[in-house]
Design a protein around this motif. Structure first.
Motif, PDB file in Angstrom:
ATOM      1  N   ALA A  26       0.845  -1.191   0.000  1.00 51.89           N
ATOM      2  CA  ALA A  26       0.000   0.000   0.000  1.00 51.89           C
ATOM      3  C   ALA A  26       0.884   1.245   0.000  1.00 51.89           C
ATOM      4  O   ALA A  26       2.071   1.163   0.296  1.00 51.89           O
ATOM      5  N   PRO A  27       0.300   2.391  -0.331  1.00 48.88           N
ATOM      6  CA  PRO A  27       1.093   3.622  -0.329  1.00 48.88           C
ATOM      7  C   PRO A  27       1.533   4.039   1.073  1.00 48.88           C
ATOM      8  O   PRO A  27       0.874   3.721   2.071  1.00 48.88           O
ATOM      9  N   SER A  28       2.623   4.786   1.139  1.00 49.67           N
ATOM     10  CA  SER A  28       3.132   5.325   2.406  1.00 49.67           C
ATOM     11  C   SER A  28       2.177   6.380   2.943  1.00 49.67           C
ATOM     12  O   SER A  28       1.440   7.006   2.186  1.00 49.67           O
ATOM     13  N   PHE A  29       2.233   6.569   4.274  1.00 52.19           N
ATOM     14  CA  PHE A  29       1.469   7.649   4.886  1.00 52.19           C
ATOM     15  C   PHE A  29       2.171   8.109   6.153  1.00 52.19           C
ATOM     16  O   PHE A  29       3.000   7.407   6.720  1.00 52.19           O
ATOM     17  N   ASP A  30       1.836   9.342   6.559  1.00 50.26           N
ATOM     18  CA  ASP A  30       2.450   9.943   7.743  1.00 50.26           C
ATOM     19  C   ASP A  30       1.762   9.466   9.011  1.00 50.26           C
ATOM     20  O   ASP A  30       0.552   9.232   9.028  1.00 50.26           O
TER      21      ASP A  30
END
Length: 124
Positions: A26-30
């Protein structure tokens, strides 16, 4: 009053820093790091992941132009109420000392942390 013993393997240090979580699929997130130990990390986020998800996390400490990345890989062991707990599988060799320094700096019990670091290094 019944008092529960702390069954955690390592002391957790309260901390509040930004990090970037990257799930394998999945995409990265903060995220915001809430607490940290040699064994894992608790993060606050609006995103959710399934327990068992493999991830990497990068925390930047320091100031602009002098940031030191601490990188680790692990697996999600808890995820609920805007929190994700990640148990570390591996901490980058260049990150190990910085991780220990960050935990020690934010610890309520630095002496216990030093004992844990020593035990980890000797494999005890």
């Amino acid at each position: 009053m019944i008092r529960r013993e702390n069954t955690r393997e390592f002391i957790r240090s309260k901390i509040s820093i930004a990090a970037r979580l990257t799930p394998v699929d999945a995409p990265s997130f903060d995220v915001i790091v809430i607490d940290l130990s040699l064994n894992g990390i608790l993060m606050q986020t609006e995103n959710q992941l399934a327990v068992g998800s493999k991830c990497s996390v990068v925390m930047l400490i320091g100031h602009y132009m002098h940031e030191l990345p601490i990188s680790a890989e692990g697996i999600v062991v808890r995820a609920h109420d805007g929190m994700i707990a990640l148990c570390f599988d591996a901490v980058g060799i260049e990150s190990s000392e910085e991780l220990q320094n960050m935990i020690l700096f934010h610890s309520d019990d630095p002496e216990q942390c030093l004992l844990e670091f020593e035990q980890t290094e000797t494999g005890a």
